[in-house]
Design a protein around this motif. Structure first.
Motif, PDB file in Angstrom:
ATOM      1  N   THR A   1      35.267 -48.988  83.025  1.00  0.00           N
ATOM      2  CA  THR A   1      34.435 -49.705  83.984  1.00  0.00           C
ATOM      3  C   THR A   1      35.051 -51.075  84.203  1.00  0.00           C
ATOM      4  O   THR A   1      35.283 -51.815  83.257  1.00  0.00           O
ATOM      5  N   VAL A   2      35.335 -51.389  85.465  1.00  0.00           N
ATOM      6  CA  VAL A   2      35.978 -52.638  85.858  1.00  0.00           C
ATOM      7  C   VAL A   2      34.924 -53.529  86.502  1.00  0.00           C
ATOM      8  O   VAL A   2      34.183 -53.077  87.382  1.00  0.00           O
ATOM      9  N   GLN A   3      34.866 -54.794  86.073  1.00  0.00           N
ATOM     10  CA  GLN A   3      33.886 -55.726  86.641  1.00  0.00           C
ATOM     11  C   GLN A   3      34.581 -57.032  86.974  1.00  0.00           C
ATOM     12  O   GLN A   3      35.296 -57.590  86.155  1.00  0.00           O
ATOM     13  N   GLY A   4      34.386 -57.495  88.226  1.00  0.00           N
ATOM     14  CA  GLY A   4      34.999 -58.745  88.655  1.00  0.00           C
ATOM     15  C   GLY A   4      35.045 -58.828  90.161  1.00  0.00           C
ATOM     16  O   GLY A   4      34.113 -58.398  90.841  1.00  0.00           O
ATOM     17  N   THR A   5      36.160 -59.376  90.696  1.00  0.00           N
ATOM     18  CA  THR A   5      36.312 -59.507  92.133  1.00  0.00           C
ATOM     19  C   THR A   5      37.613 -58.851  92.591  1.00  0.00           C
ATOM     20  O   THR A   5      38.639 -58.942  91.919  1.00  0.00           O
TER      21      THR A   5
ATOM     22  N   TYR B   1      51.690 -53.893  85.120  1.00  0.00           N
ATOM     23  CA  TYR B   1      51.383 -54.257  86.502  1.00  0.00           C
ATOM     24  C   TYR B   1      50.598 -53.125  87.155  1.00  0.00           C
ATOM     25  O   TYR B   1      50.733 -51.967  86.754  1.00  0.00           O
ATOM     26  N   TYR B   2      49.812 -53.472  88.174  1.00  0.00           N
ATOM     27  CA  TYR B   2      49.071 -52.455  88.920  1.00  0.00           C
ATOM     28  C   TYR B   2      49.343 -52.602  90.408  1.00  0.00           C
ATOM     29  O   TYR B   2      49.635 -53.691  90.905  1.00  0.00           O
ATOM     30  N   ASP B   3      49.271 -51.493  91.109  1.00  0.00           N
ATOM     31  CA  ASP B   3      49.263 -51.423  92.560  1.00  0.00           C
ATOM     32  C   ASP B   3      48.041 -50.590  92.916  1.00  0.00           C
ATOM     33  O   ASP B   3      47.888 -49.471  92.413  1.00  0.00           O
ATOM     34  N   PHE B   4      47.173 -51.134  93.745  1.00  0.00           N
ATOM     35  CA  PHE B   4      45.884 -50.523  94.030  1.00  0.00           C
ATOM     36  C   PHE B   4      45.718 -50.397  95.543  1.00  0.00           C
ATOM     37  O   PHE B   4      45.650 -51.395  96.251  1.00  0.00           O
ATOM     38  N   ASP B   5      45.708 -49.169  96.036  1.00  0.00           N
ATOM     39  CA  ASP B   5      45.445 -48.893  97.441  1.00  0.00           C
ATOM     40  C   ASP B   5      43.975 -48.479  97.558  1.00  0.00           C
ATOM     41  O   ASP B   5      43.558 -47.538  96.869  1.00  0.00           O
ATOM     42  N   TYR B   6      43.213 -49.168  98.416  1.00  0.00           N
ATOM     43  CA  TYR B   6      41.778 -48.917  98.457  1.00  0.00           C
ATOM     44  C   TYR B   6      41.200 -49.136  99.846  1.00  0.00           C
ATOM     45  O   TYR B   6      41.822 -49.769 100.706  1.00  0.00           O
ATOM     46  N   THR B   7      39.998 -48.612 100.029  1.00  0.00           N
ATOM     47  CA  THR B   7      39.214 -48.867 101.230  1.00  0.00           C
ATOM     48  C   THR B   7      37.823 -49.348 100.820  1.00  0.00           C
ATOM     49  O   THR B   7      37.325 -48.985  99.743  1.00  0.00           O
ATOM     50  N   LEU B   8      37.247 -50.159 101.658  1.00  0.00           N
ATOM     51  CA  LEU B   8      35.850 -50.596 101.529  1.00  0.00           C
ATOM     52  C   LEU B   8      35.171 -50.347 102.866  1.00  0.00           C
ATOM     53  O   LEU B   8      35.811 -50.505 103.913  1.00  0.00           O
ATOM     54  N   PRO B   9      33.901 -49.954 102.857  1.00  0.00           N
ATOM     55  CA  PRO B   9      33.206 -49.746 104.135  1.00  0.00           C
ATOM     56  C   PRO B   9      33.210 -51.033 104.959  1.00  0.00           C
ATOM     57  O   PRO B   9      33.244 -52.139 104.402  1.00  0.00           O
TER      58      PRO B   9
ATOM     59  N   GLY C   1      45.532 -61.393  89.567  1.00  0.00           N
ATOM     60  CA  GLY C   1      46.112 -61.119  90.880  1.00  0.00           C
ATOM     61  C   GLY C   1      45.014 -60.862  91.883  1.00  0.00           C
ATOM     62  O   GLY C   1      43.954 -61.492  91.832  1.00  0.00           O
ATOM     63  N   ASP C   2      45.241 -59.907  92.788  1.00  0.00           N
ATOM     64  CA  ASP C   2      44.240 -59.589  93.811  1.00  0.00           C
ATOM     65  C   ASP C   2      42.956 -59.048  93.186  1.00  0.00           C
ATOM     66  O   ASP C   2      41.881 -59.182  93.758  1.00  0.00           O
ATOM     67  N   LEU C   3      43.081 -58.425  92.030  1.00  0.00           N
ATOM     68  CA  LEU C   3      41.930 -57.957  91.250  1.00  0.00           C
ATOM     69  C   LEU C   3      41.792 -58.898  90.070  1.00  0.00           C
ATOM     70  O   LEU C   3      42.656 -58.960  89.199  1.00  0.00           O
ATOM     71  N   SER C   4      40.732 -59.679  90.063  1.00  0.00           N
ATOM     72  CA  SER C   4      40.450 -60.605  88.968  1.00  0.00           C
ATOM     73  C   SER C   4      39.239 -60.040  88.241  1.00  0.00           C
ATOM     74  O   SER C   4      38.103 -60.162  88.716  1.00  0.00           O
TER      75      SER C   4
ATOM     76  N   GLY D   1      48.985 -56.942  91.087  1.00  0.00           N
ATOM     77  CA  GLY D   1      48.892 -57.982  90.068  1.00  0.00           C
ATOM     78  C   GLY D   1      49.304 -57.436  88.724  1.00  0.00           C
ATOM     79  O   GLY D   1      49.973 -56.399  88.630  1.00  0.00           O
ATOM     80  N   SER D   2      48.885 -58.130  87.695  1.00  0.00           N
ATOM     81  CA  SER D   2      49.237 -57.716  86.333  1.00  0.00           C
ATOM     82  C   SER D   2      47.959 -57.568  85.516  1.00  0.00           C
ATOM     83  O   SER D   2      46.884 -57.959  85.955  1.00  0.00           O
TER      84      SER D   2
END
Length: 155
Positions: free
Chosen positions: A88-92, A145-153, A60-63, A32-33
Motif C-alpha cells: 500500500t502506497v500513501q503520498g502524492t 529506480y521506478y518508472d510509472f505509467d499511469y492514468t487518472l480520471p 521524485g514524481d511519486l513522493s 524517481g528513486s
C-alpha cells in the motif's frame, strides 16, 4: 435505400452527448528513486518460501511511503526464482494526494527476468481515486529506480 437511411440518421448520431462516448484519460509518466527495507518474517520452512515485510520511501514524481508483504521462492536451479508482493502506497503522485495498492509478480528463469507491477483496480483513494497504471523497477549501481505509467480520471 441504405444510403438514404444512413444519411437520415447522421444528424442523430452526431448529436449523441459527449458523456455517452467513453474517453480514455491521457497516459502520464512518473519517475524517481526509492529506498527499500526488507525485514525477514517467519514463514513455513516446509513450503520452501521466504516471507518479508517491505517498507519503502519513494522520491521524485511519486513522493510517498509504502508498506507491504512479499513471498519468495528459490529453486535448486541457479538463477531461477519467483516473488509476489502486495504493498500500500500513501503520498502524492504529481501533486495528487491519496493512496493505492500495488501488486507485484516477478520471475527469474535461469537469469532471464520478467516483472509485472500493477495498480490494483479501484484501490486509489483521495485525489488518486480511479488511478490505473503499471510500474517498472530498475536497479543501477545498487540504487532502486521506478518508472510509472499511469492514468487518472479527468478532473
Amino acid at each position: 435505400m441504405h444510403r438514404t437511411f444512413w444519411l437520415a440518421c447522421l444528424p442523430a448520431l452526431l448529436a449523441i452527448p459527449a458523456f455517452a462516448r467513453e474517453e480514455t484519460p491521457p497516459m502520464h509518466h512518473a519517475t524517481g528513486s526509492f529506498e527499500v527495507k526488507l525485514q525477514p518474517q517467519a514463514a513455513r520452512e516446509d513450503a520452501g518460501l521466504g516471507r518479508m515485510s517491505l517498507d519503502k520511501v519513494f522520491s521524485g514524481d511519486l513522493s510517498a511511503t509504502s508498506r507491504g508483504e512479499m513471498l519468495a521462492a528459490r529453486t535448486p536451479q541457479e538463477g531461477s526464482a519467483a516473488y509476489v508482493a502486495i504493498e500500500t502506497v500513501q503520498g502524492t503522485l504529481a501533486g495528487h494526494a491519496g493512496s493505492f495498492v500495488l501488486a507485484h509478480r516477478g520471475l527469474l528463469d535461469r537469469g532471464a527476468q520478467t516483472q509485472a507491477i500493477s495498480v490494483v483496480p479501484d484501490s486509489g483513494t483521495g485525489a488518486l481515486a480511479g488511478l490505473r497504471g503499471e510500474m517498472k523497477i530498475r536497479i543501477e549501481g545498487g540504487r532502486h529506480y521506478y518508472d510509472f505509467d499511469y492514468t487518472l480520471p479527468a478532473e
